[in-house]
Motif scaffolding. Sequence first.
Motif, PDB file in Angstrom:
ATOM      1  N   PRO A 191       1.108  -1.455  -0.199  1.00  0.00           N
ATOM      2  CA  PRO A 191      -0.129   0.062   0.431  1.00  0.00           C
ATOM      3  C   PRO A 191       1.282   0.899   0.083  1.00  0.00           C
ATOM      4  CG  PRO A 191       0.712  -1.138   2.619  1.00  0.00           C
ATOM      5  CD  PRO A 191       1.157  -1.610   0.892  1.00  0.00           C
ATOM      6  N   LEU A 192       0.210   1.938  -0.679  1.00  0.00           N
ATOM      7  CA  LEU A 192       1.175   3.455  -0.260  1.00  0.00           C
ATOM      8  C   LEU A 192       0.731   3.724   0.363  1.00  0.00           C
ATOM      9  CD1 LEU A 192       1.697   2.899  -3.598  1.00  0.00           C
ATOM     10  CD2 LEU A 192       1.061   5.268  -3.784  1.00  0.00           C
ATOM     11  N   SER A 193       1.228   4.967   1.597  1.00  0.00           N
ATOM     12  CA  SER A 193       0.657   6.091   2.741  1.00  0.00           C
ATOM     13  C   SER A 193      -0.477   7.256   2.102  1.00  0.00           C
ATOM     14  CB  SER A 193       1.555   6.185   3.148  1.00  0.00           C
ATOM     15  OG  SER A 193       2.613   7.072   3.349  1.00  0.00           O
ATOM     16  N   GLN A 194      -0.473   7.890   2.819  1.00  0.00           N
ATOM     17  CA  GLN A 194      -1.620   8.879   2.327  1.00  0.00           C
ATOM     18  C   GLN A 194      -0.305   9.754   2.600  1.00  0.00           C
ATOM     19  OE1 GLN A 194      -4.103   9.896   5.698  1.00  0.00           O
ATOM     20  NE2 GLN A 194      -6.289   8.255   4.527  1.00  0.00           N
ATOM     21  N   ALA A 195       0.753   9.835   2.776  1.00  0.00           N
ATOM     22  CA  ALA A 195       1.760  10.496   3.030  1.00  0.00           C
ATOM     23  C   ALA A 195       2.235  10.537   1.687  1.00  0.00           C
ATOM     24  CB  ALA A 195       3.145  10.715   4.064  1.00  0.00           C
ATOM     25  N   ASP A 196       2.553   9.345   0.954  1.00  0.00           N
ATOM     26  CA  ASP A 196       3.213   9.578  -0.061  1.00  0.00           C
ATOM     27  C   ASP A 196       2.056  10.046  -1.528  1.00  0.00           C
ATOM     28  OD1 ASP A 196       5.285   7.469   0.261  1.00  0.00           O
ATOM     29  OD2 ASP A 196       3.750   6.183   0.792  1.00  0.00           O
ATOM     30  N   PHE A 197       0.632  10.164  -1.100  1.00  0.00           N
ATOM     31  CA  PHE A 197      -0.471  10.853  -1.988  1.00  0.00           C
ATOM     32  C   PHE A 197       0.227  12.248  -2.280  1.00  0.00           C
ATOM     33  CE2 PHE A 197      -2.761   6.961  -1.816  1.00  0.00           C
ATOM     34  CZ  PHE A 197      -3.011   6.625  -3.121  1.00  0.00           C
ATOM     35  N   VAL A 198       0.562  12.607  -0.953  1.00  0.00           N
ATOM     36  CA  VAL A 198       0.125  14.012  -1.053  1.00  0.00           C
ATOM     37  C   VAL A 198       1.632  14.229  -1.816  1.00  0.00           C
ATOM     38  CG1 VAL A 198       1.380  15.650   0.851  1.00  0.00           C
ATOM     39  CG2 VAL A 198      -0.837  13.936   1.555  1.00  0.00           C
ATOM     40  N   MET A 199       3.095  13.626  -1.626  1.00  0.00           N
ATOM     41  CA  MET A 199       3.737  14.213  -1.420  1.00  0.00           C
ATOM     42  C   MET A 199       4.333  14.254  -3.290  1.00  0.00           C
ATOM     43  SD  MET A 199       6.585  14.325   0.167  1.00  0.00           S
ATOM     44  CE  MET A 199       8.031  13.793  -0.234  1.00  0.00           C
TER      45      MET A 199
END
Length: 659
Positions: A267-275
């Motif tokens: 899974p990608l973390s929400q922080a990954d999506f933000v970045m």
Amino acid sequence: MGTDYSDACHRCCYAAVCGILLPSVLVKNCKLRIGKKDNVSFRFDFFQFLGWSSVPRKIMDIEQQYSVNHFLISALLTYVENKEIAIPEIQRPFVWNASKVRDLIDSLYRGYPVGYIVTWQNPDMKLKDGKSSSGKKILIDGQQRITALTAAILGKAVKNTEYEDVHIKIAFNPKERKFEVSNPAIQKDVTWISDIAPFLSGQKRLREVREEYCSSNPDLDQDEIEDVLEELKAIKNRQVGVIQLNGSLDIDAVTSIFIRINSQGVPLSQADFVMSKIAANETYGGNLLRKCIDHFSHLSVKPEFFSSLKANDKEFVDSEYFPAIAWLKNENEDIYDPDYSDIIRVAFLYGFSRGKLGDLVSLLSGRNFETREFEQSIEENTYKILKAAVLDFVNETNFKRFLMIISSAGFCHSKLITSDNALNFAYALYLKLRSLNYSPEKIEKFVRRWLVLSILTSRYSGSAETRFDSDIKAVEDCPIEEVLADEEEVNLSESFWSVALPQKLRSSYANNPVFNLFLAAQCKNGARGFLSKDILVKDLIEQRGDVHHVFPKEYLKQGGLGKGQYNQVANYAYVQSEINIKIGKKAPDDYLGYVLNVQCEGGQCLYGGITDIADFKKNLEENCIPFETVEMDESNYEEFLQKRRELISSRLKQYYFSL
């Protein structure tokens, strides 16, 4: 069922997985003949066949969440070059080694599957002039594969771990139909085409490559070599699956879909999506903001990276962010080494007074939470606020003052803070109180207490985002004194200190957060190590002293006790290695009795350097070890544990209210 209906059967299965239970009689006696109709036509015919007037809403909603297409590699790379697909990580270090790039090219050459890539469509946005702008596609999974293709096929440079631009050249041997990473030996070997990029990128025509190769290898058949080169060129016509997620999906839906369709289940973390959202936005400087976040987290762990950064990332060095983080080149403090997700979390909490990162993803897309539309003005303002919050996070004065506050609470080492969430919120609280113009002494007091309260009560161990959200809004709306007083009344009652806290110490988990808080309290109070005359617990933690079992482990094992019994945290104390070795597997009444009755009466010092009874009693008190332990053996072990848990809990209460 007849073979004429295989297509229909396949699509019936599609309907079934979408949540429709097909009657068994229908499956056995399907008479629907749909030929080569497209999916939409099939579904309407199929549901009409079932007697339904329309496709169920559930099916339509599922279809609108994402689409699956296949693109030629040549087309995909064109989209990337034209920035129709934004690769947010293209400027981050390329983590694949050259052999993985070779293997990817070899797989494509042989027609092997290389997995799907996943893009997220930015939603259409209302511009300030009222017009609508179509959103870009952001690559959220497959960055390494696409970057590898741009390197091997287009000849583009990639950044290594030192942020240096390097070229990865893939060589091809037409005779053996073999790929290899180009090296000096291969470059001298005429049987190899030392770099396939000029050919695949179109810089060299097939005839030119064939003639060059055959002139160096005159024994080979030119027509055969041309066929092989045609096969090589066909790599660009291989197809790659692209899963395109709808831009209107919220972050939770995107995360859920991503986990389900990601072949490796990572899974990608929400922080990954933000970045990804930040890095893909050059209009408002998101690409440089992302670098600031990345470089700060890297430098905080590896200050020596500074020279490489300065030499190899000129764009960042020339930006306003570089001087803001340059102070890290001389920083070796490791109490708080935030990674990029920590920086995003704290900046969002502080700058937006919100706790759910999914909201930040929406705001970065320009979402108006009231109208549910996407507006350019909101996107622009979001980047402005986030930039200011990140700069406040990385500010040297802010960061060092926060560390001093944490250190002043006794946290001399990062291992004493077992909750990253608690630490992150404490920094967000520091920045928020500072922006609300609280006095320095109040900021220090309330940040220390909030951090310790959070760890004591495991405040952010479950549903952390919901708790973040309510806590930061409470601080925004009410004086911090009132907010903290309410929390203390609810969570730190007398029963908490006398019942709940001792129960938290009934554990064999070595990294028990409550016991670590006790160690922090010892550090703050200047407590000495167990049986040490002068060496402090703080010194032992920083210099890696031993965690000693007051009732030695081997002694208890001889009595038949298991690991979960002898490893109780209430049986732990920091001690000098040499004292620990001397104690060995002796019973407490043996070695402590010796200290009291022999060592403190002028006899030989065997266990540390304490030679005074009053000092001995003080040392036991500093370590919350009941004095009666000097007369205890295995039969008193449970009594010892209970008394020590109570003493530690009482000490923690004193510690908390002293902050």
